[in-house]
Design a protein around this motif. Sequence first.
Motif, short mmCIF file in Angstrom:
data_model
loop_
_atom_site.label_atom_id
_atom_site.label_comp_id
_atom_site.label_asym_id
_atom_site.label_seq_id
_atom_site.Cartn_x
_atom_site.Cartn_y
_atom_site.Cartn_z
N ASP A 75 59.53 -26.28 49.40
CA ASP A 75 58.56 -27.17 50.04
C ASP A 75 57.77 -26.42 51.13
OD1 ASP A 75 59.36 -29.27 48.46
OD2 ASP A 75 60.78 -30.08 49.92
N MET A 76 58.49 -25.63 51.92
CA MET A 76 57.83 -24.88 52.98
C MET A 76 56.93 -23.81 52.39
SD MET A 76 59.53 -22.87 56.24
CE MET A 76 60.13 -24.44 56.90
N VAL A 77 57.38 -23.16 51.31
CA VAL A 77 56.58 -22.12 50.68
C VAL A 77 55.28 -22.71 50.16
CG1 VAL A 77 56.43 -20.61 48.65
CG2 VAL A 77 58.47 -20.56 50.08
N GLU A 78 55.34 -23.85 49.47
CA GLU A 78 54.12 -24.46 48.93
C GLU A 78 53.18 -24.90 50.04
OE1 GLU A 78 53.03 -24.65 45.77
OE2 GLU A 78 54.74 -23.34 45.38
N ALA A 79 53.76 -25.42 51.12
CA ALA A 79 52.92 -25.84 52.25
C ALA A 79 52.22 -24.63 52.88
CB ALA A 79 53.77 -26.56 53.30
N ASN A 80 52.96 -23.54 53.05
CA ASN A 80 52.37 -22.31 53.61
C ASN A 80 51.33 -21.72 52.66
OD1 ASN A 80 53.97 -22.48 55.90
ND2 ASN A 80 55.57 -21.14 55.09
#
Length: 257
Positions: A95-100
């Motif tokens: 989730d954090m990777v996609e947001a970044n």
Amino acid sequence: MKMKSLLRTILCSVMLMTALQSVQAQVYQNVIDRTIAVVGNEMIQLSQIESEAQMLQFQGYTTDRNIRCMVFENMLESKLFLMQARLDSLEVNTDMVEANLNDRVNNIMSQLGGEKETEEYFGKNMYKLRQEWRETLNEQSLVQQMQQTVAGKVTALTPKQVSEFYKRTPKDSLPEVPTQYQISQIAVYPDRKKAEMAVRERLLEFRERVAAGEKFSMLATLYSKDPGSAIKGGELGMASKTIFWPAFSDAAMSLKV
């Protein structure tokens, strides 16, 4: 096996596949891609170094060292943590990777002017860029988790221990610490309500002048405090609404053409 011993073992397994001069070179003739080094089971390829160097240059990063040598050095260190993270079965925070990833894409496209300009700048289509950046961010996620794990196991050091370490360590093995400065300032803030009213009245004055026939671009050039858009007559260019404050974006999107 202790973490320190394992990292030393992995570091000893690093095998340089080409001379470091190939990393320093600015142009690689007749080379599509090449493996520069292997850390455990992790490869460092020439294309990865070029991609990261290009990203740093796009972000305006400057250094007195060869930027590719710095990227290569950082990658070697990151691969050590990545290797241990895989051994410890750490999982990527998707989730954090996609947001970044979305933030990176939106910011770059906003600065370059759109998808086509981004593809031309990096020399790759958007699908390929997303794929490469996602892989990089996935690795960063694992590396950061591993670094936090290692840092959490480090015991607190006393000033005496630090001093003893410094004394017994060869001076040429210690990193150079750049000169640092301590800066102080006195900040005086105006009354908020009065300041807001003054700004509102100033903006209304500009609005009236535009309605009376003066050019918006001229007023923006003369009075705008934004160094980026003022010289362009207030033009912000192509941009995603997500990079602006919601109140500004909502108002801008509601305007008629």
